[in-house]
Enzyme design. Structure first.
Site, PDB file in Angstrom:
ATOM      1  N   GLU A   1      -1.066   3.315  56.386  1.00  0.00           N
ATOM      2  CA  GLU A   1      -1.078   4.772  56.139  1.00  0.00           C
ATOM      3  C   GLU A   1      -1.559   5.544  57.352  1.00  0.00           C
ATOM      4  OE1 GLU A   1       0.909   6.037  53.829  1.00  0.00           O
ATOM      5  OE2 GLU A   1      -0.222   4.948  52.306  1.00  0.00           O
TER       6      GLU A   1
ATOM      7  N   SER B   1       7.381  11.083  48.360  1.00  0.00           N
ATOM      8  CA  SER B   1       8.443  11.441  49.293  1.00  0.00           C
ATOM      9  C   SER B   1       9.656  12.126  48.681  1.00  0.00           C
ATOM     10  CB  SER B   1       8.894  10.181  50.032  1.00  0.00           C
ATOM     11  OG  SER B   1       8.900  10.441  51.378  1.00  0.00           O
TER      12      SER B   1
ATOM     13  N   ASP C   1       9.203   7.673  56.027  1.00  0.00           N
ATOM     14  CA  ASP C   1       9.853   8.034  54.761  1.00  0.00           C
ATOM     15  C   ASP C   1      11.377   8.004  54.876  1.00  0.00           C
ATOM     16  OD1 ASP C   1       7.234   8.416  54.194  1.00  0.00           O
ATOM     17  OD2 ASP C   1       7.322  10.598  54.096  1.00  0.00           O
TER      18      ASP C   1
ATOM     19  N   LYS D   1       2.910  18.659  51.104  1.00  0.00           N
ATOM     20  CA  LYS D   1       2.890  18.514  52.558  1.00  0.00           C
ATOM     21  C   LYS D   1       3.265  19.817  53.265  1.00  0.00           C
ATOM     22  CE  LYS D   1       5.260  15.068  53.817  1.00  0.00           C
ATOM     23  NZ  LYS D   1       6.269  14.483  54.647  1.00  0.00           N
TER      24      LYS D   1
END
Ligand code: GLA
Length: 446
Positions: free
Chosen positions: A34, A130, A179, A223
């Site tokens: 991550e 995502s 992603d 995000k």
């Protein structure tokens, strides 16, 4: 929605359009690795069996019309211009615009063609799974089709993943390429170890006898919204860490060493071992906190220039930036990804689980991207029978991914429902708060 329902919904929204074609893009779960992709280090994600499905058809003009079946996201219409102006920050259509603009730039198309798109999704939104990159990928596939360009012919999947990772920056977050890569290159029943610069993939088997279960903390992590600044801090800090290490090496070795990103220490021509990088970081990052003045001095630039050009919108905390622990996260997380890949190859679920827990602690304590709800979810998951549990995706809210022995999974789900949602959050879990997920096929047409 199945194909017939999607067609019907499309025809209702765009009654004058020609019959639609379909494409889809799955969500993703990151198993481990991550906040290191943007520094050029490997990650270990998988696709998940939840997806964005898009029905689309070409228009005869240059108008793009985007409609989301979820009424929370208002319809958007824009011209397919060489330079498409973004909508306000956080608007969902920015992902559609990013995809169109990215493809236009890649193929040097101007002006572009028009398209009607109806978007549906069963990926939980703002949950670190995502859905936003899924939307970019699905819109790009639709647009490529309208342009008569083929995936695997005019553009390879790997190239499209790289193009869209770059294109997504249009929406404001300076992500790495994980992603888009997993969504376009992932496969059924397997995770992928993904390396960057250049992008490359390696299939990794999942340990048999375990289920992967996603638990939603119910803390929204957008995000493009509030989490964007916090997310963007990561790549900026990565740049500072790299510059400081480069300066140190230059003065130690009295040589003009060039490191483009932190991952180059291991993967570039320096080819250092984990042990060597540990020693190097111990020599460079000696204090817990480093002030802007100290960083500027080490880099031999003016503090004002550092603040303006490097730290952009990161407010500089008076007691400094915790570069030492951030660097430690980068180093240890990279090593954990390699060990997790080996654990999977050896079918050692318990070892993978331990690495996931260590990764969560590092994300929380060293990198600062967790939150109390995610920490609680991890603690409770381990008590409820998971052998591994960690936040997945950018963090700051969103979901955890849990590795649960198949025999324990019903008990796990019941216990989490009671202990996290009812007792800790004092709420009834919404539908799909807990999801059993499996890796599925990559984004495609259907
Ligand atoms: C987001 C970004 C990825 C990656 C993760 C954190 O999902 O899009 O590139 O940085 O956060 O690992």
């Amino acid at each position: 929605m199945n194909a017939a329902e999607l067609t019907q919904a499309f025809q209702q929204v765009f009654p004058e359009a020609s019959p639609p074609i379909f494409c889809y893009a799955p969500g993703r779960v990151n198993l481990i690795g991550e906040h290191i992709d943007y520094n050029g280090m490997p990650v270990l994600p998988m696709t998940m069996d939840r997806r964005i499905a898009v029905a689309f058809s070409a228009r005869s003009d240059a108008l793009i019309r985007l409609v989301n079946a979820d009424p929370t996201f208002p319809p958007a219409t824009f011209d397919n211009l060489p330079d498409i102006p973004p909508s306000q920050k956080g608007a969902w259509e920015n992902y559609g615009k990013a995809a169109i603009q990215g493809i236009n730039q890649y193929f040097d198309i101007q002006p572009g063609k028009g398209i009607d798109l109806l978007v549906t999704s069963d990926i939980p939104i703002a949950a670190g799974l995502s859905s936003s990159s899924g939307l970019i990928v699905a819109t790009a596939l639709a647009y490529l089709h309208v342009l008569g360009k083929t995936l695997g012919g005019d553009i390879e999947r790997i190239e499209l993943a790289q193009c869209l990772a770059q294109a997504e920056r249009y929406a404001g977050a300076h992500g790495g390429g994980m992603d888009q890569a997993i969504i376009l290159l992932g496969a059924k029943d397997t995770a992928l170890k993904i390396d960057f610069f250049p992008l490359r993939i390696e299939p990794v088997p999942l340990p048999l006898g375990y289920c992967l279960v996603v638990c939603n903390s119910l803390v929204k992590a957008e995000k493009t919204g509030a989490a964007r600044h916090r997310y963007n801090e990561g790549p900026l800090i990565g740049k500072i860490l790299t510059a400081l290490v480069q300066k140190h090496l230059q003065s130690e070795w009295d040589e003009d060493i060039e490191i483009n990103r932190l991952g180059d220490l291991w993967l570039g021509h320096l080819c250092l071992t984990h042990q060597e990088v540990q020693e190097l970081f111990e020599a460079v990052f000696t204090c817990d906190q480093t002030t802007v003045d100290e960083i500027a001095e080490a880099l031999q630039i003016k503090p004002a220039r550092l603040q303006q050009e490097w730290l952009a919108d990161i407010p500089s905390p008076p007691d400094g930036l915790s570069l030492k622990s951030k660097a430690r996260h980068q180093r240890t997380e990279f090593h954990r990804v390699e060990m997790a890949r080996d654990a999977c190859e050896a079918q050692d679920g318990a070892a993978l689980g331990r690495l996931m827990v260590e990764s969560h602690r590092s994300c929380a304590d060293d990198y600062g991207v967790s939150c109390p709800e995610l920490d609680r979810l991890v603690e409770l998951a381990l008590e409820a029978g998971a052998v591994g549990a960690r936040l997945t995706g950018a963090g700051f809210g969103g979901c955890t991914i849990n590795l649960v022995p198949e025999t324990e999974v019903d008990h796990f789900q019941q216990t989490m429902t009671q202990n996290y949602y009812r007792d800790f959050l004092n709420t009834e879990p919404p539908a799909h708060a807990i999801l059993r997920v499996k890796p599925c096929a990559a984004a495609d047409y259907s």
